[in-house]
Design a protein around this motif. Sequence first.
Motif, PDB file in Angstrom:
ATOM      1  N   GLN A  11       0.835  -1.205   0.000  1.00 50.14           N
ATOM      2  CA  GLN A  11       0.000   0.000   0.000  1.00 50.14           C
ATOM      3  C   GLN A  11       0.867   1.251   0.000  1.00 50.14           C
ATOM      4  O   GLN A  11       0.627   2.184  -0.772  1.00 50.14           O
ATOM      5  N   THR A  15       1.008   4.033  -2.948  1.00 47.87           N
ATOM      6  CA  THR A  15       0.532   5.399  -2.707  1.00 47.87           C
ATOM      7  C   THR A  15       1.590   6.428  -3.056  1.00 47.87           C
ATOM      8  O   THR A  15       1.280   7.604  -3.221  1.00 47.87           O
ATOM      9  N   ASN A  19      -0.845   7.266  -9.640  1.00 55.12           N
ATOM     10  CA  ASN A  19      -1.615   6.606 -10.696  1.00 55.12           C
ATOM     11  C   ASN A  19      -1.983   5.182 -10.295  1.00 55.12           C
ATOM     12  O   ASN A  19      -1.162   4.462  -9.739  1.00 55.12           O
ATOM     13  N   PRO A  20      -3.208   4.769 -10.601  1.00 52.70           N
ATOM     14  CA  PRO A  20      -3.576   3.374 -10.329  1.00 52.70           C
ATOM     15  C   PRO A  20      -2.729   2.428 -11.181  1.00 52.70           C
ATOM     16  O   PRO A  20      -2.251   2.804 -12.251  1.00 52.70           O
ATOM     17  N   ASP A  22      -2.124  -1.571 -12.983  1.00 58.07           N
ATOM     18  CA  ASP A  22      -2.759  -2.775 -13.503  1.00 58.07           C
ATOM     19  C   ASP A  22      -2.074  -3.934 -12.790  1.00 58.07           C
ATOM     20  O   ASP A  22      -0.897  -4.195 -13.027  1.00 58.07           O
ATOM     21  N   LEU A  42      -8.890  -3.641  -5.900  1.00 59.12           N
ATOM     22  CA  LEU A  42     -10.027  -2.955  -6.524  1.00 59.12           C
ATOM     23  C   LEU A  42     -10.530  -1.810  -5.650  1.00 59.12           C
ATOM     24  O   LEU A  42     -10.773  -0.700  -6.136  1.00 59.12           O
ATOM     25  N   ALA A  43     -10.677  -2.069  -4.360  1.00 63.34           N
ATOM     26  CA  ALA A  43     -11.176  -1.054  -3.433  1.00 63.34           C
ATOM     27  C   ALA A  43     -10.243   0.154  -3.376  1.00 63.34           C
ATOM     28  O   ALA A  43     -10.690   1.279  -3.137  1.00 63.34           O
ATOM     29  N   ALA A  44      -8.965  -0.074  -3.645  1.00 70.82           N
ATOM     30  CA  ALA A  44      -7.980   1.013  -3.638  1.00 70.82           C
ATOM     31  C   ALA A  44      -7.914   1.728  -4.985  1.00 70.82           C
ATOM     32  O   ALA A  44      -7.110   2.645  -5.164  1.00 70.82           O
ATOM     33  N   GLY A  45      -8.741   1.281  -5.943  1.00 71.18           N
ATOM     34  CA  GLY A  45      -8.814   1.974  -7.220  1.00 71.18           C
ATOM     35  C   GLY A  45      -7.924   1.440  -8.327  1.00 71.18           C
ATOM     36  O   GLY A  45      -7.766   2.080  -9.361  1.00 71.18           O
ATOM     37  N   HIS A  46      -7.363   0.272  -8.131  1.00 68.46           N
ATOM     38  CA  HIS A  46      -6.486  -0.317  -9.146  1.00 68.46           C
ATOM     39  C   HIS A  46      -7.287  -1.233 -10.072  1.00 68.46           C
ATOM     40  O   HIS A  46      -8.347  -1.727  -9.719  1.00 68.46           O
ATOM     41  N   ARG A  47      -6.746  -1.456 -11.280  1.00 67.24           N
ATOM     42  CA  ARG A  47      -7.360  -2.415 -12.193  1.00 67.24           C
ATOM     43  C   ARG A  47      -6.700  -3.757 -11.917  1.00 67.24           C
ATOM     44  O   ARG A  47      -5.482  -3.845 -11.794  1.00 67.24           O
TER      45      ARG A  47
END
Length: 120
Positions: A11, A15, A19-20, A22, A42-47
Amino acid sequence: MAFSMYTSDIQKSLTENPNPIDAILVGIETHICVTQTALDLLAAGHRVYVIADGVSSVNAEERGVALARLRDAGVIVTTSESILFEILQDAKNQGFKAVNSLVKETKEDTKTALRALCKY
């Protein structure tokens, strides 16, 4: 001991880059570790991509349930060959010949893995 590999160290590292990412996941116990890691990412905004022929479970029936759940949650469930060519994007890519050669060389092993692991 954690089931999710989205640990505090990961994490923190992610951070530092706004940028998120993949994330491409493979592993054992699809319904536990892979699922929890994927959902956290996913919850953290990543693909998130889960490689269907790169995950397993002690109880084979758990895989299909987990992959369906992950797909419903927004994870991209795909295969190893598909993700390789998606990363390359184009046959003009410098790595295309090497990857294509590897895919051809391992096609029987891949076919066997797909038959065994992708019944969901």
